[in-house]
Every structure is written in structure tokens, then in C-alpha cells.
Design a protein around this motif. Structure first.
Motif, PDB file in Angstrom:
ATOM      1  N   THR A  52       1.437  -1.425  -0.021  1.00  0.00           N
ATOM      2  CA  THR A  52       0.092   0.231   0.251  1.00  0.00           C
ATOM      3  C   THR A  52       0.720   1.612   0.008  1.00  0.00           C
ATOM      4  O   THR A  52       0.383   2.107  -0.953  1.00  0.00           O
ATOM      5  N   VAL A  53       1.468   1.169   0.640  1.00  0.00           N
ATOM      6  CA  VAL A  53       2.801   2.231   1.097  1.00  0.00           C
ATOM      7  C   VAL A  53       3.408   2.756  -0.216  1.00  0.00           C
ATOM      8  O   VAL A  53       3.339   4.039  -1.013  1.00  0.00           O
ATOM      9  N   ARG A  54       3.391   1.112  -1.066  1.00  0.00           N
ATOM     10  CA  ARG A  54       4.572   1.697  -2.574  1.00  0.00           C
ATOM     11  C   ARG A  54       3.759   1.787  -3.218  1.00  0.00           C
ATOM     12  O   ARG A  54       3.989   2.987  -4.096  1.00  0.00           O
ATOM     13  N   GLY A  55       2.519   1.476  -3.678  1.00  0.00           N
ATOM     14  CA  GLY A  55       1.877   2.279  -4.213  1.00  0.00           C
ATOM     15  C   GLY A  55       1.219   3.764  -4.390  1.00  0.00           C
ATOM     16  O   GLY A  55       1.452   4.354  -5.410  1.00  0.00           O
ATOM     17  N   THR A  56       1.369   3.994  -3.965  1.00  0.00           N
ATOM     18  CA  THR A  56       1.021   5.361  -2.715  1.00  0.00           C
ATOM     19  C   THR A  56       2.039   6.808  -3.303  1.00  0.00           C
ATOM     20  O   THR A  56       1.843   7.088  -3.944  1.00  0.00           O
ATOM     21  N   LEU A  57       3.227   5.997  -2.749  1.00  0.00           N
ATOM     22  CA  LEU A  57       4.103   6.996  -2.708  1.00  0.00           C
ATOM     23  C   LEU A  57       4.743   7.030  -4.240  1.00  0.00           C
ATOM     24  O   LEU A  57       5.247   7.589  -4.534  1.00  0.00           O
TER      25      LEU A  57
END
Lengths: 194, 601
Positions: free
Chosen positions: B174-179
Motif C-alpha cells: 500500500t505504501v509503495r503504490g501510494t508513494l
């Protein structure tokens, strides 16, 4: 379940800070710094350009029903047309009698304001726009009204047609979208003649 | 289709397909943790987030843990959106002094944005404070997209891993997709949109003078708020003169960028992407349409890259694109041919150099027919749901295509992540059908498809169909359901069917004449959205885990190749047959009947 609670809550807070606060603030900062006119609603003055005393937005249509002005798209916003605080389409279906009745009334209003005009009425001039705030009409819809404006204002039709041409935007990059006439800018130019 | 319509559509499709490979490869690198250049810039920030949130990045989750994390994160997000709406009157960044939103509408909107549906029962500029738009809606636009992609990546891992117990780490995905994906793309798109005239400001709404003043009849109210009646029992009105136009503005561009990229679709303003301050020019329109399909299309390449056979990704993309192109061409044709009932009145609907012609009711002059029709299928092929024209005013066949695209299960591109994992479930069904024909155990990407996977896949396919049809049936039977109808006759039925198809497949677009901001629709559609998001994602994660646990079977003579035109045709056939068998009876009662009525009169 509980082991996931801390990451879930703290990640939501972190994401809120990044995507809900920092990101819009950053976009606002850059937009206001580099493109203040666009970022604040593309306001124009009576010359049709940004700068002086605000006369309207280039992108938001205004209601016109005076035969001396070009009329824009019919608007379905309530409680009055072109209410830019409550955008809306008519949402009338194609077989709804309310639609054919409304179109008939609009045709009648156009014909009454310009008796004897034999041309068929361009469709965008008698159908409500999606937003109720459409700033444009098609060049055909503008051409249909040139005769009326020239007579009402005692101007040479060729002069009026010139103003229409000046207010016409072609397809963007030659391909995208449709040719269109900005009604507010056109009417400001007309009013500026006198 | 005239020449310009064709050219605009070809340009759109061409640019979209050109971007699939570079973005798809980049996304694969991001999720595999080898996007080196991006990590050099943002890597320390990523690790700081893990530290602050107590996330163990190296932990590998089983499907149950992955699903629980996913649900919990969404639940907290929905609660936050609910609370922001209920409290917005006492919170800051509310220059228009918006009051608190009603409980049922707040519930609907919270669910709607957390599930990536973005159905909107409310009008943005007359309901939501800037704070709610940013901290509530924009945040969910990001994270609901990121979690959809995370679930997809978990499913892909199911195919690539052998005898494994885990399918990845939900938080890291989730963090990677957003960031690394959503934020940079949104930033660029938001600024490009501002350059075209999309507003981005914290100022209150702007007042400008009207050149011609207008007046309207305002109903007079009694002290208790009920309409005042005169002696003949007619409502009393007073003339109100309007000399100024109040133009709604706000921090729109930042939200619109992610609403399109994340296939969310919830508009800043009521008229959504038809509003000139959300979508001012043909170029902004092109960019927004591109943004809608960009990630769902590119994820097909990401999938191919991650399973180490890019032909598999191209095959799925080919199936999606074929269905999309056919239905778009039908829609453009239907809208361009116009409304025969208006021709009878002496209206000129022919397309020429000076007008687009066609059915212009509910469309904007700058978009004309081509861009309105293309947008309608783009937004419903993806589970985006934003509109730049009013689908309720489309011709019956033109309106049926978007509706059917949703009913196909949002797998033709679909939502970011969710579309492709839905399509992979259809691929599993397709290999199963092929396996039945030759009497061989079906395999997909080296994994045997067995009873457990088929049960889960059947759940994924059947649940939304069931809820859409039963929901529609209930709504047309009960009084609060029928009360919302705006257009008479068959079209009224279409409005309800469209609403349930939209909520039941997490799309969010509407035949917007339907008055859906009522307790009945807010709650019924809220439940539909919850079911179609989670009751699909959970069986899909179960499939992923079951596949990950299996060993890989070597390719043999009898293995069905899943990258050939034959398989593409089989996949299209599976999607279309399921969609047609399920929904044609209902469509016959709505748009098809209305089409015949329109031609008949």
C-alpha cells in the motif's frame, strides 16, 4: 486483529498528512505561484482578458435572454439558469415528454426573437448542457443568431460575424474536442462596440 | 462514426497503448522493490513511514492476515470520512459554512470512497467543506486505489510463488503504490490540469457581476419551514432578483488528478467532469480520460512482467481492449445519430464543420459527441464513474453500453488493481471451460486450477450479479425505491438498474436523474458497495494463497497456451457470455424497450 491495529491507524494518519494535507498544499502553492489566473477561476474583465475589474469567468457561462445578446446553451441549474454554485444537467431521458416540450419552447423563443429566419435550429442551442454552466456554443449556433443580433443592434451582419470568428476557438492542437464560441467573451466584445 | 470521431478515438487509444509498457515495467519494479532511482529519492521517507507506523516491512503475510489488514485499514478510513462529514460544521477550512451531512448520506459517502466506488448521492459544491474534500475524500482516493493495486499484486504473487505460505506484506504494498506511483503521477497531472483552468485555491466562492440580471420565483416558507400556501392552496412565491453569479471554486485540481488516476471518479463539483472548472478544455479532457485507463491498462504489463512472461499480460490487455473498442464504437454511433424525436421538431442534428450535431442534451459544447461518448465507456470500462456528460440523457443504446460495461463485472480494464484481479478470475474460468472441453485438469500460468479455486472464482463472478439484480428488483417493488425515479416509463427502470449496476460493481457513475440522496438509496447502495468490494477481494485473496501454496506444473503438450489469439477469444467469450446471459433480460425491460419506443414514435 490487534497486531494490525497500530499500523492501520498510524498509516491512515500518515497518509492523511501526506495525501490530504501536504499534497493539496503543494499543488496549491505551485499553482498560485505560477498560474494564479487559472488557479482562481480564469476571471476576465470587460475586455475579455484577465487583469482589470472582474466581469466574469472565461470558463463559466452566464444567462442571456436579451435579443441583443448571443444566447448560450439552455441551463438546467436551479433555482435559476447558470447558477455556478449548484452545477447540474437536466437528466431528461431521450423519450421524456418534458424534454420534447422544453425543446419546443426553446425553438419558439428563438423563432419569436427572429421572425422569418428559415434556418433549422442547431441542436446545441436548444438542448441543456451537462454542467448547466457551459460557456460555449457551436459555431453553427452562433451563426444562427448573427442575423438577429445585427438587426437588433443595427449592425452590418458581416461585422457581427467577424466578432463571432474572433471568439471562436478551434479544435485544440487541431484534433481534440470541437470548435466552439465563447458566449460571454463574444457578448462583452459586442457591448464594447458602443 | 465520422472522420473526426474516428481520429480522436484512435489518438486516445494510441497514446494509451504507448504508455502501457513503460509505466507497467516501472510498477513491476516498484512492487518488487527494485525501482532504484525512485527509491534513492523516496526510500528513506518510505522507511521512516514504516518506523513511525510500526510496520515490519520484511514480514510475509498469509491471506487471512492480508485480508484483515486490508479490511481494518478500510474500516478506519471509512470511519474517518464519516466523522469528517458529521463534524465539518465545527471544523476549519469551511469558508462556505457547510452544515453537517446527514447520517445516511455520510454513511453512503464514507463507504463509497473507502470502496473505490465514489458514488455520489450529494452535490459537492453545495455539501462538502474544503476540509472534508481534502482530508476525507482525497485521502481515500489515494488509499482505496493503492489497496486495490496491493490486492492485485498479492494475486500475482500467488502465480509466481511455489509452495509458499505468504502472499506479501499489505502495508508495504500500500505504501509503495501510494508513494512511488499515485503521488508522483497525481502531482504532474494536477499541475497540467491547472494550466488548462482547473481551479486550485483555498479562497471562498467568488462573486462576479452578471451582464443580464435574472429573476426567479422563490417559494415562501412558514416559520416552521413548510411551504406557505395561499387561499387556493397554491404555494406562495416571491420574485428574487439575481445580479451576481457565485462561482464555486476550491482545491479541485489536486483531487481531480487522483480521482482519475485512482479510478475513483468522485467529483469536486456536482456536475463532475462536465463542470468547466473540473474539465475546462479538450486537452484537460484528453488527459483526464488518459489518466482513467492509464494504470489499469499498464497493470496488465506489470502482471506479465511479474509472472516472467509479458505475452500473458498482452493477451489479457488484448481481450480488454477488444471489448472496449467495440462498445465504444457502438456508443459513438448511437449518440451521433441523435434523437429522432427532436428531428421532428425541426432541430438540426447533422454533424458538420460548424457543429458536432447528434444528441447534445446533457453534453458540453467543447466535448461534442466523440469525447462525451468515449468518456462514457472509458469511465465505465474502468470502475471510475466520473462523467463529462449526463448518461441519463444518452440515447437508449448509447446509455446501455456504459451500463453493460459495469455489469460485465468491471473487468474490462476495471478499477486500478481490482479490474485485473477480476479479469484473472475470468481467465481461470476460461481455462476451466477449455479444460472441460478436452477433459484435462485446467492450468493457468503453471498452476493447477482445482475445486477450491473454482468455488472461489464462482463466488467472485456470481455475487455482484446477484446483488445487482435483487437490489433492482427490491427497489422497483417498494415505494421509496420508485419515488426516486425522474424519467417516466422504461427509462425510469433503467435509472434504477443503472444505480445498482454502478454501486454493485464499484463504479460510481449514475443516471443522475434518480433522486438517490434518500435514506433508502443511501443505505441500499451503501450495502451493495460493501458487498462488491469485500466479498470479491476476500475470495480473490483466498485463490491467491491457494495458488501460492501449490507447486508449479511443467508445460506439456496438452497445456493450453494462454497467450494466443485463441485464448484471447476464449476469454472475451467467457466475459461476454456471462455478462449477456445474466443481464440481457433486465436490459430488455429498460434501454432496449426504450430504443424501440424512441424509433416507433
Amino acid at each position: 486483529m490487534l497486531t494490525h491495529f497500530r499500523p492501520a491507524l498510524s498509516l491512515l494518519l500518515v497518509m492523511t498528512a501526506i495525501t490530504g494535507a501536504a499534497y493539496p498544499a503543494l499543488v496549491t502553492g505551485i499553482a498560485q505561484g505560477l498560474m494564479p489566473n487559472q488557479a482562481n477561476g480564469s476571471m476576465i474583465d470587460s475586455s475579455g482578458k484577465p487583469g482589470g475589474k472582474v466581469q466574469g469567468s472565461r470558463l463559466i457561462g452566464q444567462p442571456f435572454s436579451d435579443p441583443k445578446h448571443f444566447w448560450g446553451r439552455p441551463s438546467a441549474t436551479s433555482p435559476y439558469a447558470y447558477n455556478a454554485g449548484a452545477s447540474s444537467g437536466s437528466n431528461q431521458g431521450p423519450t421524456n415528454k418534458a424534454l420534447t416540450d422544453a425543446v419546443s419552447d426553446r425553438i419558439k423563443a428563438l423563432r419569436d426573437a427572429d421572425p422569418g429566419n428559415p434556418a433549422p435550429v442547431p441542436v446545441d442551442l436548444v438542448t441543456a448542457s451537462a454542467s448547466g454552466l457551459d460557456p460555449h456554443i457551436s459555431p453553427a449556433a452562433a451563426a444562427y443568431q448573427v442575423r438577429r443580433i445585427a438587426r437588433e443592434r443595427k449592425l452590418d451582419p458581416a461585422r457581427v460575424a467577424e466578432l463571432v470568428t474572433a471568439a471562436t476557438e478551434q479544435r485544440q492542437w487541431g484534433v481534440m474536442g470541437e470548435p466552439r464560441v465563447n458566449v460571454l467573451q463574444l457578448n462583452l466584445a459586442l457591448d464594447g462596440l458602443h | 462514426m465520422n472522420a473526426n470521431n474516428t481520429m480522436q478515438f484512435a489518438l486516445y487509444l494510441g497514446v494509451l497503448l504507448l504508455l502501457v509498457k513503460p509505466l507497467g515495467a516501472y510498477m513491476a519494479a516498484v512492487y518488487e522493490g527494485r525501482a532504484m532511482r525512485a527509491q534513492r529519492i523516496l526510500g528513506s521517507f518510505e522507511r521512516a513511514i514504516y518506523r513511525v507506523c510500526g510496520i515490519k516491512a520484511e514480514e510475509d503475510m498469509g491471506w487471512r492476515a492480508y485480508a484483515v489488514a486490508f479490511m481494518l485499514f478500510n474500516l478506519l478510513g471509512a470511519l474517518a470520512v464519516y466523522a469528517l462529514q458529521r463534524l465539518q460544521d465545527v471544523l476549519p477550512f469551511n469558508p462556505q459554512k457547510m452544515t453537517a451531512v446527514s447520517p445516511d448520506s455520510s454513511f453512503n459517502t464514507a463507504v463509497s470512497f473507502a470502496t473505490n466506488t465514489n458514488w455520489q448521492g450529494y452535490g459537492g459544491e453545495s455539501t462538502m467543506s474544503y476540509l472534508t474534500q481534502m482530508l476525507g475524500l482525497t485521502v481515500q482516493n489515494f488509499v482505496s486505489a493503492a489497496v486495490g493495486m496491493a490486492v492485485l499484486i498479492a494475486v500475482i504473487r500467488g502465480f509466481t510463488r511455489r509452495q509458499a505460505s505468504g502472499i506479501g506484506n499489505f502495508w508495504v504494498d500500500t505504501v509503495r503504490g501510494t508513494l512511488y506511483i499515485l503521488l508522483p503521477l497525481s502531482l504532474v497531472l494536477a499541475l497540467a490540469l491547472v494550466s488548462q483552468g482547473v481551479v486550485q485555491t483555498f479562497k471562498p466562492y467568488q462573486n462576479v457581476p452578471l451582464i443580464e440580471k435574472v429573476s426567479y420565483d422563490d417559494p415562501v416558507k412558514n416559520a416552521d419551514g413548510s411551504p406557505k400556501m395561499d387561499a387556493q392552496n397554491k404555494p406562495v412565491t416571491q420574485k428574487v432578483e439575481v445580479t451576481e453569479q457565485t462561482i464555486a471554486v476550491g482545491p479541485a485540481a489536486s483531487q481531480i488528478a487522483i480521482k482519475q488516476l485512482g479510478t475513483n471518479g468522485g467529483g469536486f463539483f456536482n456536475a463532475n467532469s462536465a463542470h468547466p472548472l473540473e474539465n475546462p478544455t479538450p486537452l484537460s479532457n484528453f488527459l483526464e480520460m488518459l489518466a482513467i485507463l492509464l494504470i489499469p491498462a499498464s497493470l496488465c504489463y506489470t502482471f506479465g512482467k511479474m509472472v516472467d512472461d509479458t505475452r500473458q499480460g498482452w493477451a489479457v490487455l488484448a481481450a480488454m481492449t477488444t471489448i472496449f473498442v467495440v462498445l465504444t464504437v457502438v456508443t459513438i454511433g448511437a449518440e451521433q445519430s441523435g434523437n429522432p424525436q427532436l428531428s421532428a421538431l425541426g432541430v438540426d442534428q447533422t454533424s458538420s464543420l460548424t457543429q458536432p450535431g447528434g444528441n447534445m442534451e446533457g453534453k458540453e459544447a467543447r466535448f461534442g459527441i466523440a469525447n462525451s461518448a468515449i468518456w462514457s465507456t472509458v469511465t465505465t470500462a474502468a470502475s471510475n464513474g466520473s462523467v463529462n456528460a449526463m448518461h441519463d440523457s444518452f440515447t437508449p443504446l448509447g446509455g446501455m453500453m456504459p451500463m453493460w460495461l459495469m455489469q460485465l463485472g468491471e473487468v474490462v480494464f476495471g478499477g486500478v488493481g481490482s479490474g485485473l484481479y477480476g479479469m484473472l478470475v475470468f481467465a481461470i474460468i476460461a481455462v476451466f471451460v477449455a479444460g472441460l472441453m478436452v477433459g484435462r485438469t485446467p492450468e493457468y500460468l503453471g498452476k493447477k486450477i482445482e475445486a477450491h479455486e473454482m468455488k472461489m472464482a464462482s463466488l467472485v463472478i456470481l455475487i455482484p450479479c446477484f446483488f445487482v439484480l435483487v437490489g433492482t428488483a427490491i427497489a422497483v417493488l417498494v415505494e421509496p425505491g420508485k419515488a426516486g425515479i425522474a424519467n417516466p416509463g422504461a427509462h425510469g427502470f433503467s435509472e434504477i438498474l443503472y444505480a445498482f449496476s454502478s454501486a454493485g460493481n464499484n463504479n460510481g457513475s449514475a443516471f443522475a436523474g434518480l433522486s438517490a440522496n434518500t435514506p433508502f438509496y443511501n443505505i441500499a447502495l451503501g450495502i451493495e458497495m460493501l458487498v462488491s468490494r469485500y466479498w470479491l477481494a476476500i475470495p480473490v485473496l483466498a485463490i491467491a494463497a491457494a495458488l501460492a501454496a501449490k507447486r508449479s506444473v511443467p508445460v506439456g503438450n496438452g497445456t493450453l497456451s494462454t497467450h494466443t489469439p485463441l485464448f484471447v477469444a476464449l476469454l472475451i467469450g467467457t466475459v461476454v457470455v456471462v455478462g449477456a446471459l445474466t443481464f440481457i433480460p433486465a436490459l430488455a425491460l429498460g434501454p432496449i424497450v426504450e430504443h424501440l419506443i424512441m424509433l416507433g414514435k
